[in-house]
Design a protein around this motif. Structure first.
Motif, PDB file in Angstrom:
ATOM      1  N   ASN A   1     114.448  87.599 -12.552  1.00 24.30           N
ATOM      2  CA  ASN A   1     115.582  87.896 -11.288  1.00 24.30           C
ATOM      3  C   ASN A   1     114.553  89.247 -10.635  1.00 24.30           C
ATOM      4  O   ASN A   1     115.194  89.278  -8.685  1.00 24.30           O
ATOM      5  CB  ASN A   1     116.515  88.757 -11.969  1.00 24.30           C
ATOM      6  CG  ASN A   1     118.140  87.907 -12.803  1.00 24.30           C
ATOM      7  OD1 ASN A   1     117.849  87.383 -12.127  1.00 24.30           O
ATOM      8  ND2 ASN A   1     118.602  88.163 -13.412  1.00 24.30           N
ATOM      9  N   LEU A   2     113.915  89.418 -10.811  1.00 24.55           N
ATOM     10  CA  LEU A   2     112.932  90.251 -10.100  1.00 24.55           C
ATOM     11  C   LEU A   2     112.521  89.983  -8.723  1.00 24.55           C
ATOM     12  O   LEU A   2     112.486  90.656  -7.794  1.00 24.55           O
ATOM     13  CB  LEU A   2     112.013  92.176 -11.034  1.00 24.55           C
ATOM     14  CG  LEU A   2     110.959  92.452 -10.380  1.00 24.55           C
ATOM     15  CD1 LEU A   2     112.070  93.370 -10.212  1.00 24.55           C
ATOM     16  CD2 LEU A   2     109.745  93.032 -11.456  1.00 24.55           C
TER      17      LEU A   2
ATOM     18  N   ARG B 217     116.545  88.043  -2.872  1.00 23.04           N
ATOM     19  CA  ARG B 217     118.487  88.054  -2.563  1.00 23.04           C
ATOM     20  C   ARG B 217     118.374  88.465  -0.625  1.00 23.04           C
ATOM     21  O   ARG B 217     118.007  88.202   0.118  1.00 23.04           O
ATOM     22  CB  ARG B 217     118.256  89.302  -3.274  1.00 23.04           C
ATOM     23  CG  ARG B 217     118.271  89.223  -4.616  1.00 23.04           C
ATOM     24  CD  ARG B 217     118.750  90.042  -5.531  1.00 23.04           C
ATOM     25  NE  ARG B 217     118.068  90.309  -6.944  1.00 23.04           N
ATOM     26  CZ  ARG B 217     119.275  89.563  -8.013  1.00 23.04           C
ATOM     27  NH1 ARG B 217     119.795  88.578  -7.414  1.00 23.04           N
ATOM     28  NH2 ARG B 217     118.703  89.534  -9.680  1.00 23.04           N
TER      29      ARG B 217
ATOM     30  N   TRP C  99     119.891  94.321  -2.173  1.00 28.61           N
ATOM     31  CA  TRP C  99     119.137  95.359  -2.775  1.00 28.61           C
ATOM     32  C   TRP C  99     119.942  96.970  -3.521  1.00 28.61           C
ATOM     33  O   TRP C  99     119.696  97.562  -4.751  1.00 28.61           O
ATOM     34  CB  TRP C  99     118.424  95.289  -2.017  1.00 28.61           C
ATOM     35  CG  TRP C  99     118.336  97.003  -0.900  1.00 28.61           C
ATOM     36  CD1 TRP C  99     119.102  97.150  -0.018  1.00 28.61           C
ATOM     37  CD2 TRP C  99     118.394  98.310  -1.007  1.00 28.61           C
ATOM     38  NE1 TRP C  99     119.419  97.875   0.904  1.00 28.61           N
ATOM     39  CE2 TRP C  99     118.777  98.771   0.459  1.00 28.61           C
ATOM     40  CE3 TRP C  99     117.402  99.055  -2.095  1.00 28.61           C
ATOM     41  CZ2 TRP C  99     119.138 100.283  -0.036  1.00 28.61           C
ATOM     42  CZ3 TRP C  99     117.893 100.729  -2.181  1.00 28.61           C
ATOM     43  CH2 TRP C  99     118.403 101.305  -0.938  1.00 28.61           C
TER      44      TRP C  99
ATOM     45  N   HIS D 240     121.249  95.912  -7.132  1.00 26.49           N
ATOM     46  CA  HIS D 240     120.260  94.908  -8.544  1.00 26.49           C
ATOM     47  C   HIS D 240     119.198  96.081  -8.500  1.00 26.49           C
ATOM     48  O   HIS D 240     118.635  96.608  -9.336  1.00 26.49           O
ATOM     49  CB  HIS D 240     119.868  93.658  -7.772  1.00 26.49           C
ATOM     50  CG  HIS D 240     121.257  93.122  -7.712  1.00 26.49           C
ATOM     51  ND1 HIS D 240     121.342  92.561  -8.905  1.00 26.49           N
ATOM     52  CD2 HIS D 240     122.360  92.716  -6.537  1.00 26.49           C
ATOM     53  CE1 HIS D 240     123.188  92.306  -8.212  1.00 26.49           C
ATOM     54  NE2 HIS D 240     122.864  92.014  -7.320  1.00 26.49           N
ATOM     55  N   ASP D 241     118.049  95.837  -7.495  1.00 22.17           N
ATOM     56  CA  ASP D 241     116.646  96.484  -7.829  1.00 22.17           C
ATOM     57  C   ASP D 241     116.601  98.210  -7.650  1.00 22.17           C
ATOM     58  O   ASP D 241     115.809  98.250  -8.710  1.00 22.17           O
ATOM     59  CB  ASP D 241     115.571  95.992  -6.191  1.00 22.17           C
ATOM     60  CG  ASP D 241     115.696  94.764  -6.225  1.00 22.17           C
ATOM     61  OD1 ASP D 241     116.338  93.966  -6.941  1.00 22.17           O
ATOM     62  OD2 ASP D 241     115.167  94.040  -5.037  1.00 22.17           O
TER      63      ASP D 241
ATOM     64  N   ARG E  15     117.377  98.456 -11.367  1.00 21.40           N
ATOM     65  CA  ARG E  15     116.330  97.772 -12.283  1.00 21.40           C
ATOM     66  C   ARG E  15     115.261  98.498 -12.793  1.00 21.40           C
ATOM     67  O   ARG E  15     114.153  98.932 -13.607  1.00 21.40           O
ATOM     68  CB  ARG E  15     115.795  96.407 -11.258  1.00 21.40           C
ATOM     69  CG  ARG E  15     115.117  95.341 -12.722  1.00 21.40           C
ATOM     70  CD  ARG E  15     114.894  93.685 -11.909  1.00 21.40           C
ATOM     71  NE  ARG E  15     115.790  93.273 -12.262  1.00 21.40           N
ATOM     72  CZ  ARG E  15     116.200  92.887 -11.254  1.00 21.40           C
ATOM     73  NH1 ARG E  15     116.083  93.291  -9.805  1.00 21.40           N
ATOM     74  NH2 ARG E  15     117.401  92.318 -11.290  1.00 21.40           N
TER      75      ARG E  15
END
Length: 245
Positions: free
Chosen positions: A26-27, A31, A36, A39-40, A43
């Motif tokens: 996933n990392l 995308r 971003w 998600h990121d 994370r």
């Protein structure tokens, strides 16, 4: 027979939930630019939590040596038996033993240390085909992210004993050599155990890599190649002798 399961950090996944993508997958997945923010950034908190969990679990660990090698060998393999004896000898000398926590050589190293009442550490990782922790672990941590796990190996070890293995073993070996070469870690002994397995690689490094000027002559003196268990263990020094990261 129990249904297979996969760990994702501290979470255990079974059944259809195992189809979830791995955290590293996933990392690294590309995308759409506007995704971003969903998600990121979040994370980062999960990554931070893994660092905190690892540091918290290992900060009182006695000086340790990491043993790397294949997960694919059986208990009847001579390298399994050698790794078990290495783990036992390290435990007798007061070292903790750190492995990836899985089967094969990892299990053997943990078993040797565990059976002499040494501290036996397993640093597991989420993989597509879950290996699971072996039965000889005193302290076990499952990680989602390879780079967090790698730091734990380097931070809490004062040396590596690298036995025959595949890409993962080579990855750990060359990362350690790079950090030593560039001065990021100092006084960090690295042993390649198994002359028949490692000699061809080292010969190629001398003839091609060093021969072309890509590494210096002293860089290949960073490793000890041996078939002798006591020589491998003696190369690690005494507990606490060397600085760690």
């Amino acid at each position: 027979m129990p249904a297979p399961k996969r760990t994702q950090g501290s979470v255990v996944l079974g059944g259809r939930e195992q189809a979830q993508p791995m955290a590293d997958q996933n990392l690294l997945q590309r995308r759409e630019p506007d995704q971003w923010s969903h998600h990121d950034p979040w994370r980062v908190l999960r990554i931070q939590a893994e660092f905190v969990e690892g540091f918290d679990a290992l900060h009182k660990l006695s000086p340790a040596v990491s043993i790397f090698g294949s997960a694919r060998i059986g208990r009847e393999d001579p390298m399994y038996q050698a790794a078990e004896q290495i783990g036992r000898s390290l435990g007798d000398r007061g070292f903790a033993v750190i492995t990836g926590g899985g089967p094969g050589i990892m299990e053997a190293g943990n078993k040797g240390a565990f059976e002499v009442d040494g501290c036996s550490v397993g640093l597991g990782i989420e993989l597509p085909h879950e290996q699971g922790m072996n039965d000889f672990i005193s302290i076990g941590i499952n990680f989602r992210y390879f780079f967090v796990r790698k730091l734990m190996f380097l931070k809490y070890s004062q040396g590596f004993i690298t036995m025959p293995g595949g890409f993962g073993t080579l990855d750990e070996l060359f990362e350690a050599l790079t950090l030593i070469q560039t001065g990021k870690v100092t006084h960090f002994p690295v042993v390649l155990f198994g002359r028949d397995y490692w000699t061809g690689l080292v010969d190629w490094l001398r003839s091609s890599t060093q021969g072309s000027g890509y590494v210096g002559e002293a860089d290949l003196d960073l490793v000890t190649i041996t078939d002798d268990i006591e020589e491998a263990v003696a190369a690690m020094g005494i507990p606490g002798q060397f600085d760690t990261v």
